[in-house]
Design a protein around this motif. Structure first.
Motif, PDB file in Angstrom:
ATOM      1  N   GLU A  68     -13.281  27.512 -17.788  1.00  0.00           N
ATOM      2  CA  GLU A  68     -12.201  26.983 -18.615  1.00  0.00           C
ATOM      3  C   GLU A  68     -11.759  25.609 -18.108  1.00  0.00           C
ATOM      4  O   GLU A  68     -11.466  24.698 -18.898  1.00  0.00           O
ATOM      5  CB  GLU A  68     -11.022  27.971 -18.610  1.00  0.00           C
ATOM      6  CG  GLU A  68      -9.828  27.550 -19.452  1.00  0.00           C
ATOM      7  CD  GLU A  68     -10.130  27.462 -20.938  1.00  0.00           C
ATOM      8  OE1 GLU A  68     -11.008  28.187 -21.417  1.00  0.00           O
ATOM      9  OE2 GLU A  68      -9.473  26.636 -21.615  1.00  0.00           O
ATOM     10  N   PHE A  81     -34.656  30.012 -14.495  1.00  0.00           N
ATOM     11  CA  PHE A  81     -33.817  29.503 -15.577  1.00  0.00           C
ATOM     12  C   PHE A  81     -32.505  28.973 -15.017  1.00  0.00           C
ATOM     13  O   PHE A  81     -32.078  29.354 -13.942  1.00  0.00           O
ATOM     14  CB  PHE A  81     -33.521  30.613 -16.587  1.00  0.00           C
ATOM     15  CG  PHE A  81     -34.729  31.156 -17.285  1.00  0.00           C
ATOM     16  CD1 PHE A  81     -35.266  30.509 -18.385  1.00  0.00           C
ATOM     17  CD2 PHE A  81     -35.332  32.321 -16.840  1.00  0.00           C
ATOM     18  CE1 PHE A  81     -36.370  31.018 -19.041  1.00  0.00           C
ATOM     19  CE2 PHE A  81     -36.446  32.838 -17.485  1.00  0.00           C
ATOM     20  CZ  PHE A  81     -36.963  32.183 -18.586  1.00  0.00           C
ATOM     21  N   GLU A  82     -31.879  28.131 -15.816  1.00  0.00           N
ATOM     22  CA  GLU A  82     -30.563  27.608 -15.474  1.00  0.00           C
ATOM     23  C   GLU A  82     -29.516  28.729 -15.522  1.00  0.00           C
ATOM     24  O   GLU A  82     -29.661  29.683 -16.267  1.00  0.00           O
ATOM     25  CB  GLU A  82     -30.226  26.544 -16.522  1.00  0.00           C
ATOM     26  CG  GLU A  82     -29.087  25.665 -16.172  1.00  0.00           C
ATOM     27  CD  GLU A  82     -28.870  24.613 -17.264  1.00  0.00           C
ATOM     28  OE1 GLU A  82     -29.221  23.463 -17.030  1.00  0.00           O
ATOM     29  OE2 GLU A  82     -28.354  24.965 -18.332  1.00  0.00           O
ATOM     30  N   ARG A  83     -28.452  28.578 -14.729  1.00  0.00           N
ATOM     31  CA  ARG A  83     -27.380  29.573 -14.760  1.00  0.00           C
ATOM     32  C   ARG A  83     -26.635  29.542 -16.088  1.00  0.00           C
ATOM     33  O   ARG A  83     -26.559  28.519 -16.742  1.00  0.00           O
ATOM     34  CB  ARG A  83     -26.353  29.274 -13.662  1.00  0.00           C
ATOM     35  CG  ARG A  83     -26.786  29.672 -12.289  1.00  0.00           C
ATOM     36  CD  ARG A  83     -25.757  29.165 -11.299  1.00  0.00           C
ATOM     37  NE  ARG A  83     -26.316  29.035  -9.973  1.00  0.00           N
ATOM     38  CZ  ARG A  83     -26.154  29.962  -9.023  1.00  0.00           C
ATOM     39  NH1 ARG A  83     -25.456  31.039  -9.244  1.00  0.00           N
ATOM     40  NH2 ARG A  83     -26.692  29.772  -7.832  1.00  0.00           N
ATOM     41  N   ASP A  84     -26.016  30.681 -16.418  1.00  0.00           N
ATOM     42  CA  ASP A  84     -25.203  30.753 -17.628  1.00  0.00           C
ATOM     43  C   ASP A  84     -23.898  30.006 -17.443  1.00  0.00           C
ATOM     44  O   ASP A  84     -23.307  30.036 -16.379  1.00  0.00           O
ATOM     45  CB  ASP A  84     -24.811  32.208 -17.910  1.00  0.00           C
ATOM     46  CG  ASP A  84     -25.960  32.988 -18.466  1.00  0.00           C
ATOM     47  OD1 ASP A  84     -26.538  32.526 -19.438  1.00  0.00           O
ATOM     48  OD2 ASP A  84     -26.288  34.038 -17.903  1.00  0.00           O
ATOM     49  N   ILE A  85     -23.413  29.398 -18.536  1.00  0.00           N
ATOM     50  CA  ILE A  85     -22.102  28.770 -18.452  1.00  0.00           C
ATOM     51  C   ILE A  85     -21.223  29.192 -19.629  1.00  0.00           C
ATOM     52  O   ILE A  85     -20.272  28.512 -19.977  1.00  0.00           O
ATOM     53  CB  ILE A  85     -22.208  27.234 -18.380  1.00  0.00           C
ATOM     54  CG1 ILE A  85     -22.950  26.680 -19.607  1.00  0.00           C
ATOM     55  CG2 ILE A  85     -22.889  26.781 -17.113  1.00  0.00           C
ATOM     56  CD1 ILE A  85     -22.724  25.193 -19.789  1.00  0.00           C
ATOM     57  N   SER A  86     -21.526  30.331 -20.233  1.00  0.00           N
ATOM     58  CA  SER A  86     -20.684  30.840 -21.319  1.00  0.00           C
ATOM     59  C   SER A  86     -19.404  31.403 -20.730  1.00  0.00           C
ATOM     60  O   SER A  86     -19.437  32.168 -19.778  1.00  0.00           O
ATOM     61  CB  SER A  86     -21.378  31.980 -22.062  1.00  0.00           C
ATOM     62  OG  SER A  86     -22.635  31.572 -22.519  1.00  0.00           O
ATOM     63  N   GLU A 100     -14.150  23.134 -19.453  1.00  0.00           N
ATOM     64  CA  GLU A 100     -13.942  22.934 -20.891  1.00  0.00           C
ATOM     65  C   GLU A 100     -12.726  22.031 -21.118  1.00  0.00           C
ATOM     66  O   GLU A 100     -12.756  21.125 -21.945  1.00  0.00           O
ATOM     67  CB  GLU A 100     -13.725  24.287 -21.599  1.00  0.00           C
ATOM     68  CG  GLU A 100     -14.987  25.133 -21.761  1.00  0.00           C
ATOM     69  CD  GLU A 100     -15.970  24.525 -22.759  1.00  0.00           C
ATOM     70  OE1 GLU A 100     -15.585  23.653 -23.543  1.00  0.00           O
ATOM     71  OE2 GLU A 100     -17.150  24.916 -22.724  1.00  0.00           O
ATOM     72  N   ARG A 101     -11.654  22.294 -20.372  1.00  0.00           N
ATOM     73  CA  ARG A 101     -10.439  21.502 -20.573  1.00  0.00           C
ATOM     74  C   ARG A 101     -10.612  20.073 -20.073  1.00  0.00           C
ATOM     75  O   ARG A 101     -10.145  19.128 -20.711  1.00  0.00           O
ATOM     76  CB  ARG A 101      -9.252  22.152 -19.850  1.00  0.00           C
ATOM     77  CG  ARG A 101      -8.678  23.280 -20.664  1.00  0.00           C
ATOM     78  CD  ARG A 101      -7.212  23.470 -20.311  1.00  0.00           C
ATOM     79  NE  ARG A 101      -6.982  24.842 -19.954  1.00  0.00           N
ATOM     80  CZ  ARG A 101      -6.030  25.269 -19.147  1.00  0.00           C
ATOM     81  NH1 ARG A 101      -5.213  24.399 -18.568  1.00  0.00           N
ATOM     82  NH2 ARG A 101      -5.881  26.544 -18.903  1.00  0.00           N
ATOM     83  N   ARG A 156     -24.520  18.938 -15.400  1.00  0.00           N
ATOM     84  CA  ARG A 156     -25.591  18.565 -16.335  1.00  0.00           C
ATOM     85  C   ARG A 156     -25.181  18.839 -17.774  1.00  0.00           C
ATOM     86  O   ARG A 156     -25.655  18.180 -18.696  1.00  0.00           O
ATOM     87  CB  ARG A 156     -26.847  19.402 -16.070  1.00  0.00           C
ATOM     88  CG  ARG A 156     -27.555  19.055 -14.795  1.00  0.00           C
ATOM     89  CD  ARG A 156     -28.759  19.940 -14.637  1.00  0.00           C
ATOM     90  NE  ARG A 156     -29.750  19.717 -15.693  1.00  0.00           N
ATOM     91  CZ  ARG A 156     -30.751  20.541 -15.946  1.00  0.00           C
ATOM     92  NH1 ARG A 156     -30.887  21.655 -15.256  1.00  0.00           N
ATOM     93  NH2 ARG A 156     -31.618  20.271 -16.900  1.00  0.00           N
ATOM     94  N   ASN A 157     -24.339  19.860 -17.961  1.00  0.00           N
ATOM     95  CA  ASN A 157     -24.001  20.287 -19.311  1.00  0.00           C
ATOM     96  C   ASN A 157     -22.688  19.728 -19.831  1.00  0.00           C
ATOM     97  O   ASN A 157     -22.307  20.000 -20.963  1.00  0.00           O
ATOM     98  CB  ASN A 157     -24.008  21.808 -19.386  1.00  0.00           C
ATOM     99  CG  ASN A 157     -25.415  22.345 -19.334  1.00  0.00           C
ATOM    100  OD1 ASN A 157     -26.210  22.041 -20.211  1.00  0.00           O
ATOM    101  ND2 ASN A 157     -25.739  23.070 -18.290  1.00  0.00           N
ATOM    102  N   TYR A 158     -21.978  18.994 -18.991  1.00  0.00           N
ATOM    103  CA  TYR A 158     -20.770  18.302 -19.435  1.00  0.00           C
ATOM    104  C   TYR A 158     -20.995  16.822 -19.157  1.00  0.00           C
ATOM    105  O   TYR A 158     -20.425  16.270 -18.221  1.00  0.00           O
ATOM    106  CB  TYR A 158     -19.540  18.846 -18.695  1.00  0.00           C
ATOM    107  CG  TYR A 158     -19.189  20.253 -19.094  1.00  0.00           C
ATOM    108  CD1 TYR A 158     -18.254  20.493 -20.090  1.00  0.00           C
ATOM    109  CD2 TYR A 158     -19.802  21.338 -18.497  1.00  0.00           C
ATOM    110  CE1 TYR A 158     -17.932  21.787 -20.478  1.00  0.00           C
ATOM    111  CE2 TYR A 158     -19.487  22.634 -18.876  1.00  0.00           C
ATOM    112  CZ  TYR A 158     -18.556  22.850 -19.867  1.00  0.00           C
ATOM    113  OH  TYR A 158     -18.253  24.126 -20.244  1.00  0.00           O
ATOM    114  N   ASP A 182     -13.247  18.403 -20.063  1.00  0.00           N
ATOM    115  CA  ASP A 182     -14.101  17.713 -21.022  1.00  0.00           C
ATOM    116  C   ASP A 182     -13.272  17.063 -22.140  1.00  0.00           C
ATOM    117  O   ASP A 182     -13.682  16.056 -22.718  1.00  0.00           O
ATOM    118  CB  ASP A 182     -15.077  18.741 -21.612  1.00  0.00           C
ATOM    119  CG  ASP A 182     -16.243  18.089 -22.332  1.00  0.00           C
ATOM    120  OD1 ASP A 182     -16.841  17.176 -21.745  1.00  0.00           O
ATOM    121  OD2 ASP A 182     -16.543  18.482 -23.474  1.00  0.00           O
ATOM    122  N   LEU A 183     -12.118  17.638 -22.442  1.00  0.00           N
ATOM    123  CA  LEU A 183     -11.268  17.132 -23.522  1.00  0.00           C
ATOM    124  C   LEU A 183     -10.141  16.243 -23.015  1.00  0.00           C
ATOM    125  O   LEU A 183      -9.453  15.591 -23.800  1.00  0.00           O
ATOM    126  CB  LEU A 183     -10.639  18.314 -24.279  1.00  0.00           C
ATOM    127  CG  LEU A 183     -11.579  19.282 -24.982  1.00  0.00           C
ATOM    128  CD1 LEU A 183     -10.854  20.562 -25.342  1.00  0.00           C
ATOM    129  CD2 LEU A 183     -12.156  18.636 -26.234  1.00  0.00           C
TER     130      LEU A 183
END
Lengths: 416, 416
Positions: free
Chosen positions: B142, B407-412, B145-146, B188-190, B148-149
Motif C-alpha cells: 500500500e 519468476f518475479e515475486r508477487d506484488i498484488s 501504491e500511495r 522495477r514495477n513502479y 506512486d500517486l
C-alpha cells in the motif's frame, strides 16, 4: 495529430483483455494513450474461486499483479476506484481525481443479485472476490470447530448444515468442492462428529441446474450431485434468509448458520446509474458494435452490458468467454476508428462449457461433443490452467493440484 | 491405577514437541491422557514468517493443522484459549471451560516487548503471527501504491521509509528480505518512483547486531547489511514512536509511516500473572528439571521460562532450538515421574545458529564451523526446510522457493 486517450474501467476479464488487445492493435499509433483503472492492483481469475474456498489452490496463485504485466507496454495502469462516469463530458471521476477520454471501455463487471430476498444481503456469504473465498473458508472451518464442542444435537446439526442458494455454475462447483473437503478431509479429522449430521442443501428456483450447459448434461450433473449426497431442491425459491435459517417458498425451513448466495448477478451500481437505456439487471443496452447508441466512442462489455445474440434471441450470459470475445471486438473497433476504418459488428462464437463437479468428476460440452466424469474434469483442469494469465500462475496452480493429489487438504483456520 | 492427565498449554515449538515426545514416551502407559490446548487449530513455523511478508513463501505452507497430526494418537487436541492457570487447584480455566491436570506443561510463548517506549504498542507493526506477516506485507505494498500517486516529495519519502526497530535475528532477516523485495521487484514495477527515495532504517539499542551469533559473524553480517543499502544504526535506542515518525535517543527523527517492532519479547501475560518467582521479562524461574519449584508437576519451557545455563551464567535465549530441547526433556521427566523413576536435570546443547540475509546470503555457525554468503544461505534453507513439520509443507515450501528462483515475486495487494 493530437494525442488521444482510451480509458478502460476494470481489470476483470473484459477490461484486462481489452487492454492487452488494444496494446497489440495500436502498436503503430504511438500517440494514443491507454489508461486502465481498477480499485485493486491485480487481475483475479474468478473461475477458480471455489478452489480457494476448499483449499485446493492458494489464493495468491489465481491473482495476477497488473503492474509487471504492463511494465514494458504503453498501458498506463492506475489503481483508482471509479466513482462515476460522465458520458456527456467524456470524463471519469475517481477517488484519485478526474480522467478524460476519447474512447471509453466500461468493463466494471457485476455484483451479487439478491433479488430483494429478505435478509439475504445482510446475512448471506457471496463468492465474488478473494476476500469472499477466504472468509467463507474460515467460516466453514469455524463451524466444524464449534460443532466439535457443541453438545446440543439440534444446534450441532445447524452448525453442520450449509445452504448454497442457486444451482448455477458457481453454486454447483462450490457445492461439490465443499462436499469433497467435508467428506474426505474434515470428517476424518473431527472424529467426534457424525457424518450423518452434515448437510449440504442447494435450493434452486428454476426447474434445472447449470443453465449454461445443455439440458441433457444438466440432468446428468443433477444425478451426480445427488449421488454425492448434496440435497439439490428444484423449484424451490428462497423467500427469506435470517441468522440461523433459510425459508423456502413451500414454507420449509432449513436451519443453518451458513448461507452462500450463488443465485445470480446484476450490473455494478455505477453502470446501473448511467443515464442510458438498461435492462432489468441494470446492464446498459449496447448496439451490435458494443457501443452505447447515444454516446459514440463509449463501449460496454461483459457482465455490465446487455448484448443480444440474434441467434439465441436472448442476451449473452455473464460469462468469462463472452467478456473476453467482446474485449477483442471492442479493441479492434477502437483501433479501426482511430485509423478511420469501417467497424465490424460483434458476433459471439460459443466455444463450449465445462462444469467441474469435485475431484475427478464433471460435465461439459466442447464443439458439440459432450463429456462427463473424469474426462470432463481433466479437460476442465487443462482448459482453465491454460486460461490463467502468466506462466508463473500456471506452474503454481498445477503444483497445487499435484501436491493436492498426494496429501490431505489443509484444515487450519487462518485468522486474517 | 487411576487415570492421570497431562495438560500442555500452547502448540508452538515447546508445546507441540512436548506433546509429540510424550505420546512416544508414554506408549505403554495407556491410562495417561495427554491434552493439548491452543487458541488456533494449527502450529505456526515462526522462523519463516519474514518470507511470508516478502511473498517468498505462501502463508499456508508454514502452518501445520494440529488435528490430522494427532488423529491416530492419544493426544486430545482442544482448540481453547487459556484464561488463567490455577496452580494451587491444579486446573486451567479456558474459554471452553475448566481442565484439571496432574502434570502441566506451560508453553504459551511470548509477546512483543515494547520496553514502554512511547507510542510503540499503539503504532508499530509486530511480527509474531501469520496475521502480522500478511498485514505487514499489505501495508508495504500500500505504501508503494500511495507513493506512486504522491506528488509532494517529503510525503513520498516518508511513505517510502521503512523503520525496523531492533537488529536481532527477526529484524535482520526481515530487513534483508524486504530489501530484496523492494530493490529487485517493487522498484522495477513502479517506474515513477526513484530508488534513492527508498530507505530501510534499522536502529539498534546495543552496540552490535544479531546477539545470537558470535561477535565475529555479527560484524560480518553488519557489513553485508550496509552493503545492501540498509541503514543500520548502532547504539541508537528508539525513545518514541508516533504516526509518521520514529525518534531516536540522540534526538534524530526518522519520518516514516512504517515502524516494525522487532526489538524483543516478554512472557505471555498469563504467565506473567502467575504467583511464582519471575524474572524482569515476566518469565517464570524454573529449576534444573524445568519445574516450578513450589509446584511439583508443573513445568514451564521455551519463551515463558527463565532457565539459567550454568555454563553461560545467563538465562537461555528465547529460540526455537531451546524450546524444542526443553520439550523433549520435560516429556522425558513426566514419563519418568509416571513410572516412579528418578528424573534427570536438563542440559542445553547449543547446535548452532544461522541467519539468512536475503537471497543468496547469510551468516552462521554450526558445530564450531562458521559459514557466510551462499553456503550459509543454502544451509539455512536446508536446515529450516528439514525442521518444518510434515512432508506436505516441506514439499510446498521447496516448490515456493524453486518457483521463486524462476519468476518475479508477487506484488498484488490482496485485501483480506
Amino acid at each position: 495529430m493530437p494525442d488521444r486517450q482510451v480509458v478502460i474501467l476494470g481489470a476483470g476479464f473484459g477490461g484486462l483483455y481489452a487492454a492487452l488487445h488494444l496494446e497489440r492493435a495500436l502498436r503503430r499509433e504511438r500517440s494514443t494513450r491507454i489508461v486502465l483503472l481498477d480499485k485493486g492492483n491485480y487481475h483475479l481469475f474468478l473461475p477458480m474461486l471455489h478452489e480457494i474456498t476448499s483449499g485446493g489452490v492458494e489464493p495468491r496463485h489465481v491473482v495476477r499483479p497488473l503492474r509487471p504485466l504492463f511494465r514494458k507496454t504503453r498501458v498506463d495502469f492506475r489503481r483508482a476506484e471509479v466513482r462515476s462516469i460522465d458520458l456527456e463530458g467524456r470524463r471519469i471521476l475517481t477517488d484519485q481525481g478526474e480522467v478524460g477520454y476519447d474512447y471509453l471501455v466500461i468493463a466494471l463487471g457485476s455484483t451479487t443479485n439478491f433479488f430483494s430476498v429478505d435478509g439475504a444481503a445482510e446475512t448471506a456469504f457471496t463468492l465474488k472476490s478473494l476476500k469472499d473465498a477466504v472468509g467463507l473458508r474460515n467460516h466453514l472451518l469455524e463451524m466444524f470447530e464449534r460443532a466439535d464442542l457443541e453438545r446440543d444435537p439440534d444446534r450441532r446439526r445447524r452448525l453442520l448444515t450449509f445452504c448454497l442458494v442457486g444451482a448455477g455454475c458457481t453454486g454447483v462447483e462450490l457445492a461439490t468442492e465443499l462436499q469433497d473437503l467435508i467428506q474426505k478431509t474434515l470428517l476424518r479429522n473431527y472424529p467426534h462428529l457424525d457424518g450423518r449430521e452434515v448437510r449440504l442443501v442447494l435450493p434452486e428456483a428454476s426447474g434445472r441446474i447449470v443453465p449454461c450447459v445443455s439440458s441433457r448434461l444438466a440432468w446428468l450433473g443433477l444425478d451426480k450431485l445427488r449421488r454425492k449426497g448434496i440435497e439439490v431442491r428444484l423449484h424451490a425459491p428462497v423467500i427469506a434468509v435470517s441468522e440461523g435459517a433459510v425459508t423456502l417458498a413451500d414454507g420449509k425451513v432449513v436451519p443453518t448458520e451458513t448461507v452462500v448466495w450463488t443465485a445470480g448477478v446484476k450490473a455494478n451500481p455505477i453502470v446501473e446509474g448511467l443515464p442510458v437505456e438498461k435492462d432489468e439487471l441494470g446492464r446498459v443496452i449496447v448496439d451490435e458494435y458494443l457501443e452505447l447508441p447515444q454516446f459514440p466512442g463509449a463501449f460496454a462489455l461483459g457482465d455490465c452490458a446487455h448484448c443480444s445474440d440474434p441467434r439465441l434471441q436472448a442476451p449473452l450470459p455473464p460469462t468469462a468467454q463472452v467478456a473476453v470475445q467482446q474485449a477483442r471486438a471492442v479493441a479492434d473497433t477502437i483501433a479501426k476508428a482511430l485509423r478511420g476504418q469501417a467497424k465490424r459488428p460483434f458476433v459471439y462464437r460459443h466455444q463450449g462449457d465445462l462444469v467441474s463437479l469435485g475431484s475427478g468428476d464433471g460435465v461439459g460440452e466442447i464443439g458439440g461433443v459432450a463429456f462427463s466424469g473424469l474426462p470432463a474434469w481433466l479437460l476442465w483442469r487443462a482448459v482453465f490452467l491454460g486460461k490463467l494469465i502468466g506462466w508463473k500462475n500456471r506452474v503454481r496452480v498445477a503444483l497445487d493440484w499435484i501436491v493436492g493429489a498426494f496429501f490431505e487438504r489443509d484444515i487450519s483456520k487462518l485468522e486474517w
